[in-house]
Enzyme design. Structure first.
Site, PDB file in Angstrom:
ATOM      1  N   HIS A 171       0.831  -1.205   0.000  1.00  0.00           N
ATOM      2  CA  HIS A 171       0.000   0.000   0.000  1.00  0.00           C
ATOM      3  C   HIS A 171       0.865   1.255   0.000  1.00  0.00           C
ATOM      4  O   HIS A 171       0.606   2.202  -0.744  1.00  0.00           O
ATOM      5  CB  HIS A 171      -0.925  -0.037   1.224  1.00  0.00           C
ATOM      6  CG  HIS A 171      -1.898   1.074   1.290  1.00  0.00           C
ATOM      7  ND1 HIS A 171      -1.917   1.973   2.324  1.00  0.00           N
ATOM      8  CD2 HIS A 171      -2.912   1.440   0.461  1.00  0.00           C
ATOM      9  CE1 HIS A 171      -2.898   2.833   2.130  1.00  0.00           C
ATOM     10  NE2 HIS A 171      -3.516   2.538   1.011  1.00  0.00           N
ATOM     11  N   ASP A 202      -6.246   2.197  -1.918  1.00  0.00           N
ATOM     12  CA  ASP A 202      -6.919   1.920  -0.649  1.00  0.00           C
ATOM     13  C   ASP A 202      -7.797   0.676  -0.746  1.00  0.00           C
ATOM     14  O   ASP A 202      -7.843  -0.142   0.177  1.00  0.00           O
ATOM     15  CB  ASP A 202      -7.746   3.130  -0.211  1.00  0.00           C
ATOM     16  CG  ASP A 202      -6.883   4.301   0.244  1.00  0.00           C
ATOM     17  OD1 ASP A 202      -5.647   4.146   0.349  1.00  0.00           O
ATOM     18  OD2 ASP A 202      -7.448   5.382   0.497  1.00  0.00           O
TER      19      ASP A 202
END
Length: 121
Positions: A47, A89
């Site tokens: 991420h 996300d």
């Protein structure tokens, strides 16, 4: 923004995002960096790498829109950077759900100074 990210994590995992992932392992949370401790921590590492590729928006502050349809996150943005931010996300939220079995409470408040340097993205 952190608001949408937290909402996605809650929807996908059922866990409180701040409590469960805010300081998990070496990579989850704002100050995270280092060699991942497990598959859950690797989700956060990937991420952070996704965020590094973004240009033109602030991952922590900029808001974007998405919908939750049939237990699926659908990103809905015209702005290319915000669309990519939403996809970053979404990917981490799904990754965290897929790796709930590797979640280890001993890494929940892992001390970052004990993290070894990670490979570059």
């Amino acid at each position: 923004s952190l608001f949408e990210l937290g909402k996605m994590i809650l929807q996908e995992t059922g866990k409180n995002p701040a409590k469960s992932y805010g300081a998990y392992g070496c990579n989850c949370g704002v100050l995270g960096r280092g060699q991942p401790k497990d598959a859950t921590d690797r989700c956060c590492y990937v991420h952070k790498c996704c965020y590094k590729k973004l240009t033109g928006c602030d991952p922590k502050k900029d808001r974007y829109s998405y919908s939750w349809k049939d237990k699926t996150i659908v990103c809905g943005e015209n702005n290319p950077c915000l669309k990519e931010l939403c996809e970053c996300d979404k990917a981490v939220a799904i990754c965290l759900r897929e790796n709930l079995g590797t979640y280890n409470k001993k890494y929940r408040y892992h001390l970052k100074p004990f993290c070894k340097k990670a490979d570059p993205c």
